[in-house]
Design a protein around this motif. Structure first.
Motif, PDB file in Angstrom:
ATOM      1  N   THR A 258       0.812  -1.224   0.000  1.00 27.72           N
ATOM      2  CA  THR A 258       0.000   0.000   0.000  1.00 27.72           C
ATOM      3  C   THR A 258       0.838   1.262   0.000  1.00 27.72           C
ATOM      4  N   GLY A 259       2.145   1.168   0.214  1.00 26.15           N
ATOM      5  CA  GLY A 259       3.009   2.348   0.154  1.00 26.15           C
ATOM      6  C   GLY A 259       3.763   2.588   1.445  1.00 26.15           C
ATOM      7  N   LYS A 260       4.252   3.804   1.592  1.00 30.63           N
ATOM      8  CA  LYS A 260       5.071   4.179   2.733  1.00 30.63           C
ATOM      9  C   LYS A 260       4.475   5.401   3.422  1.00 30.63           C
ATOM     10  N   SER A 298       1.448   6.744   0.597  1.00 29.30           N
ATOM     11  CA  SER A 298       0.702   5.504   0.392  1.00 29.30           C
ATOM     12  C   SER A 298      -0.622   5.803  -0.300  1.00 29.30           C
ATOM     13  N   ARG A 299      -1.372   4.728  -0.564  1.00 30.32           N
ATOM     14  CA  ARG A 299      -2.685   4.890  -1.180  1.00 30.32           C
ATOM     15  C   ARG A 299      -3.800   4.974  -0.134  1.00 30.32           C
ATOM     16  N   LEU A 300      -3.428   5.100   1.119  1.00 29.31           N
ATOM     17  CA  LEU A 300      -4.410   5.074   2.196  1.00 29.31           C
ATOM     18  C   LEU A 300      -4.879   6.469   2.566  1.00 29.31           C
ATOM     19  N   ASN A 301      -6.132   6.565   2.944  1.00 26.52           N
ATOM     20  CA  ASN A 301      -6.694   7.779   3.522  1.00 26.52           C
ATOM     21  C   ASN A 301      -6.481   7.692   5.033  1.00 26.52           C
ATOM     22  N   LEU A 302      -5.529   8.480   5.534  1.00 23.10           N
ATOM     23  CA  LEU A 302      -5.156   8.385   6.941  1.00 23.10           C
ATOM     24  C   LEU A 302      -6.184   9.013   7.869  1.00 23.10           C
ATOM     25  N   LEU A 303      -7.238   9.622   7.292  1.00 24.30           N
ATOM     26  CA  LEU A 303      -8.311  10.122   8.146  1.00 24.30           C
ATOM     27  C   LEU A 303      -9.189   8.983   8.660  1.00 24.30           C
ATOM     28  N   ARG A 304      -9.032   7.818   8.086  1.00 25.50           N
ATOM     29  CA  ARG A 304      -9.782   6.661   8.556  1.00 25.50           C
ATOM     30  C   ARG A 304      -9.038   6.003   9.712  1.00 25.50           C
TER      31      ARG A 304
END
Length: 385
Positions: A258-260, A298-304
């Motif tokens: 998913t990335g770094k 990364s491809r993640l939404n860190l607000l989650r």
């Protein structure tokens, strides 16, 4: 009139007792030492000592306020060396070869050569503590796979004196800051000394100074002898538990490609204590950290919350892996820089008297428990692109 005469007479008599600075020495009559190095000589028995002396005339400013010597110029200092049977004899020989009085009161760094450190640093620290000119706030470092003499000759791009560059690195908060007072205290206790290693690296980006100094790796001792180097993850793990780390950035690779994510250390609290269970000591290491998000690659939404939890778990796993690597190496080397023996001596004196003859072997097999608590904050308003 007689009163005025008596007053003048008393003033004149008092002036005879005001001798002023009778033992003062002008700065242009001093050889001001900023850094010293100690090595083993070629015969493996004698001491090779080196001093870095500041050229006071080159450290001033011109009329316009600009430095009279360019930054990193070797003309701002010189290095003198001598051999002798003891450290004191070496200093005496260097002093005799100089036209000016050798002054150690401004020494800021002591560099110990690796071969000398492996033989033992007890005599060196004895001289440092006894020397009335020596400041116990002087930083102590060990040359990594090199002689100390060579370290004293490497200039700095940003500082006129290499000793100033080393001091600034020591005070950065990202490495161990071990001075002579701290080193001597560890040496005379029931724990083992440790300090930073200093290394020469090739600076390919600089044409003026192809070589530069960096503080890297950690020298660990068993009593007064260097036994090993903590490098890479093990060195970082020891920094986590040493209570010296104040500045740090970490990058973790998240699972499933998913990335770094890069984070910056906000705060850290660490502690360790010994618990005696059925007459056997066990070590508990506790670490509580807070990180701020520096970059989301990364491809993640860190607000989650679930994604932030993934980052937190990755950081926790990385830190615990580094601390575990450090402790495993220290136990294998039977070196106790964390002061586990000190704690046993202080809180369990009767048990310590029983365990002391075989403490090193017991320490090597002592169970270690980890409690790593990681918090991540400031995810920001941007989600993945």
């Amino acid at each position: 009139m007689w009163r005025q005469f008596a007053t003048c007479l008393s003033i004149a008599a008092s002036s005879l007792l005001c001798t002023g600075c009778w033992d003062s020495t002008e700065i242009d009559r001093l050889s001001i030492v900023t850094m010293t190095g100690v090595d083993l000589a070629e015969d493996g028995q004698s001491v090779l000592g080196s001093v870095q002396i500041a050229r006071a005339s080159e450290l001033g400013t011109t009329g316009g306020g600009s430095p009279s010597t360019s930054t990193g110029s070797a003309k701002a200092y010189l290095v003198e060396s001598a051999e002798g049977p003891t450290e004191i004899e070496v200093i005496s020989k260097i002093r005799a070869s100089l036209p000016r009085k050798l002054f150690m009161g401004h020494r800021r760094v002591i560099v110990i050569g690796e071969e000398y450190a492996r033989r033992g640093v007890g005599q060196l620290m004895d001289e440092v503590v006894r020397n009335p000119q020596s400041r116990l706030r002087t930083y102590v470092v060990v040359a990594f796979h090199e002689q100390a003499q060579k370290m004293l000759q490497v200039p700095s791009d940003l500082n006129r004196l290499p000793s100033d560059a080393i001091v600034e690195m020591e005070q950065s908060g990202s490495v161990l800051a071990v001075d002579a007072r701290r080193f001597a205290k560890q040496l005379t206790s029931h724990s083992d000394p440790y300090t930073m290693g200093i290394r020469i690296f090739t600076n390919e980006m600089s044409e003026a100074s192809p070589e530069a100094l960096t503080l890297e790796n950690i020298a660990v001792f068993r009593r007064d002898k260097l036994v090993d180097w903590l490098q890479g993850p093990a060195a970082k793990g020891f920094l986590w538990v040493s209570k010296d780390l104040r500045e740090d950035s970490e990058t973790v690779i998240l699972p499933d490609d998913t990335g770094k994510v890069s984070v910056r250390l906000g705060s850290v609290r660490t502690s360790h204590h010994v618990v005696v269970i059925h007459g056997q000591p066990e070590l508990y290491i506790n670490l509580h950290t807070i990180f701020d998000i520096n970059q989301n690659a990364s491809r993640l939404n860190l607000l989650r919350p679930s994604n932030m939890s993934m980052v937190r778990q990755a950081l926790q796993a990385k830190i615990q892996s580094e601390i575990t690597a450090a402790m495993q190496q220290l136990q294998r080397d039977q070196s106790d820089p964390l002061g586990v023996g000190n704690e046993l001596f202080k809180y369990y004196p009767a048990l310590w008297r029983r365990l002391e003859p075989r403490w090193r072997d017991m320490y090597a097999n002592m169970p270690v428990h980890y409690n790593i608590d990681v918090n991540v904050r400031n995810a920001g308003l941007m989600s993945s692109l």
